[in-house]
Design a protein around this motif. Structure first.
Motif, PDB file in Angstrom:
ATOM      1  N   HIS A 109       1.002  -1.297  -0.017  1.00 46.47           N
ATOM      2  CA  HIS A 109       0.123   0.082   0.073  1.00 46.47           C
ATOM      3  C   HIS A 109       0.711   1.202  -0.134  1.00 46.47           C
ATOM      4  O   HIS A 109       0.594   2.440   0.627  1.00 46.47           O
ATOM      5  CB  HIS A 109      -0.889   0.068   1.173  1.00 46.47           C
ATOM      6  CG  HIS A 109      -2.047  -1.023   1.118  1.00 46.47           C
ATOM      7  ND1 HIS A 109      -3.120  -0.831   0.522  1.00 46.47           N
ATOM      8  CD2 HIS A 109      -2.116  -2.211   1.569  1.00 46.47           C
ATOM      9  CE1 HIS A 109      -3.786  -1.961   0.565  1.00 46.47           C
ATOM     10  NE2 HIS A 109      -3.268  -2.758   1.357  1.00 46.47           N
ATOM     11  N   CYS A 118      -2.726  -3.058   4.845  1.00 47.80           N
ATOM     12  CA  CYS A 118      -4.370  -2.601   5.416  1.00 47.80           C
ATOM     13  C   CYS A 118      -4.484  -3.735   6.415  1.00 47.80           C
ATOM     14  O   CYS A 118      -4.060  -4.684   6.780  1.00 47.80           O
ATOM     15  CB  CYS A 118      -5.349  -2.853   4.147  1.00 47.80           C
ATOM     16  SG  CYS A 118      -5.793  -4.386   3.681  1.00 47.80           S
ATOM     17  N   HIS A 148      -7.351  -8.467   2.498  1.00 49.02           N
ATOM     18  CA  HIS A 148      -6.325  -8.220   1.378  1.00 49.02           C
ATOM     19  C   HIS A 148      -4.991  -8.458   1.767  1.00 49.02           C
ATOM     20  O   HIS A 148      -4.309  -8.754   1.063  1.00 49.02           O
ATOM     21  CB  HIS A 148      -6.640  -6.809   0.712  1.00 49.02           C
ATOM     22  CG  HIS A 148      -5.921  -6.414  -0.292  1.00 49.02           C
ATOM     23  ND1 HIS A 148      -4.895  -5.438   0.146  1.00 49.02           N
ATOM     24  CD2 HIS A 148      -5.572  -6.594  -1.346  1.00 49.02           C
ATOM     25  CE1 HIS A 148      -4.006  -5.228  -0.817  1.00 49.02           C
ATOM     26  NE2 HIS A 148      -4.754  -5.786  -1.761  1.00 49.02           N
ATOM     27  N   CYS A 149      -4.622  -8.033   2.984  1.00 52.99           N
ATOM     28  CA  CYS A 149      -3.273  -8.096   3.657  1.00 52.99           C
ATOM     29  C   CYS A 149      -3.630  -9.391   4.416  1.00 52.99           C
ATOM     30  O   CYS A 149      -3.483 -10.423   4.210  1.00 52.99           O
ATOM     31  CB  CYS A 149      -2.599  -6.948   4.194  1.00 52.99           C
ATOM     32  SG  CYS A 149      -2.362  -5.651   2.668  1.00 52.99           S
TER      33      CYS A 149
HETATM   34 ZN   LIG Z   1      -4.163  -4.567   1.899  1.00 52.43          ZN
END
Ligand SMILES: [Zn+2]
Length: 367
Positions: free
Chosen positions: A157, A165, A169-170
């Motif tokens: 990011h 994040c 997603h992470c």
């Molecule tokens: Zn992320």
């Protein structure tokens, strides 16, 4: 003289590091925020992130609000005045976090970021990635995988002004969570990461392999020497089943498809490849024959369309239903969390578990 001074500074720093230093991460929590309510557990200063000049002081245990329109610089940081950042707790909005806060100004609003040393970050990650009731050696394997993931993906990011994040997603990061077992797993693996040829590796993991993990190239295309399919020695006996009526199944492929007549897919044998299956037995592709058209579908597409737990499945028409019967849960790449649990219960150490799932990788201590 200069040399002696450098040596002294080095020794002091070394000591500070031994006292619990770890790399500081910036975790993006919120964006487009006009004002944010904060509370800190120890006296803090707000500094201009660029010049490091102190702008304000905040006392401990008192709620305060920071408004974007009142901040004139690009970014500010709220850091403890006297104690180490790892010992600070910040309540950001309603949630408590380890560490301090950074507020980046983007289009006159805040991007709210948690400044947190990675070891404290992992304490907040681990309980959401693996049940704290799992055996310690499995939790330790997960701690090393999560630590390696965070450091490997620190650029994810960059454009938005933070490292990772707090979502899937992470890695899911729920702030200051405290569990004895997961805290212990983080502490006992402190600073440890996984490498291959001296480089940090991509430590993918998933819930349950169903009997055999998968080559990364069969899922995401790019081969990695340490993410290869490995068999699990124990048997996963309970298959999952998903049933869809032929009518519903057919309707998912549009009017041009017609009604499903036949499915062409070889029988599943875990660990045995076929022309339509990968080396672990996962579905590479299947052909579905409709009254108007035949379609060739990838296993991952079928998994997505029918919300299947994995691509390790059989698929048959029985009466008026399509029955999917399969094993495992998740993409199958890297460490299987359920597998790690079983190995740990069998007496394996976390090192042995990691070596098993991340082929030829080496455990290293960074700090
Ligand atoms: Zn992320």
């Amino acid at each position: 003289m200069k040399k002696i001074l450098v040596l002294i500074i080095f020794l002091i720093m070394g000591r500070a590091e031994a006292a619990g230093w770890s790399p500081e991460l910036r975790i993006g929590l919120l964006s487009e925020v006009e004002e944010i309510s904060l509370q800190v557990s120890a006296p803090c200063i707000m500094i201009d992130a660029a010049s490091k000049k102190t702008l304000k002081k905040f006392p401990a245990d008192k709620k305060f609000t920071v408004k974007a329109k009142e901040i004139k610089t690009d970014a500010v940081e709220i850091r403890p005045e006297k104690i180490s950042i790892k010992d600070l707790r910040s309540t950001i909005g309603e949630k408590e976090y380890f560490g301090g806060v950074r507020l980046n100004k983007v289009n006159k609003k805040f991007v709210v970021i948690n400044l947190v040393p990675i070891e404290e970050y992992l304490r907040g990650v681990l309980p959401d990635e693996m049940s704290p009731s799992y055996p310690l050696e499995a939790l330790k394997a997960q701690a090393v995988a999560a630590r390696s993931f965070a450091l490997k993906n620190r650029e994810k990011h960059k454009k938005e002004g933070f490292d990772l994040c707090d979502k899937t997603h992470c890695q899911v990061y729920a702030g200051a969570k405290i569990f004895e077992s997961t805290d212990k797993a983080v502490e006992e693996t402190r600073g440890e990461i996984l490498t291959y040829k001296d480089k940090l590796i991509e430590t993918s993991f998933h819930a349950d392999s169903g009997g055999m993990t998968e080559n990364v190239s069969d899922v995401w295309g790019r081969a990695m020497p340490y993410l290869v399919a490995v068999k699990e020695v124990f048997k996963q006996v309970e298959p999952w089943t998903v049933k869809v009526s032929v009518k519903d199944f057919s309707s998912r492929f549009g009017d041009n498809f017609g009604t499903l007549k036949e499915i062409k897919l070889s029988d599943l044998r875990i660990g045995k490849s076929a022309n339509d299956r990968t080396s672990s037995g996962r579905v590479n592709f299947a052909q579905i024959v409709g009254t108007k058209k035949t379609l060739k579908l990838e296993g991952t597409e079928l998994r997505r369309k029918f919300s299947l737990p994995s691509t390790l499945f059989d698929m048959k028409i029985v009466d008026n239903e399509v029955i999917f019967t399969g094993y495992g849960s998740g993409h199958g790449v890297g460490m299987s969390q359920k597998g790690a649990r079983s190995y740990a219960l069998d007496g394996w150490s976390y090192k042995k578990i990691l070596e098993h799932y991340y082929h030829d990788s080496k455990l290293k201590r960074l700090y």
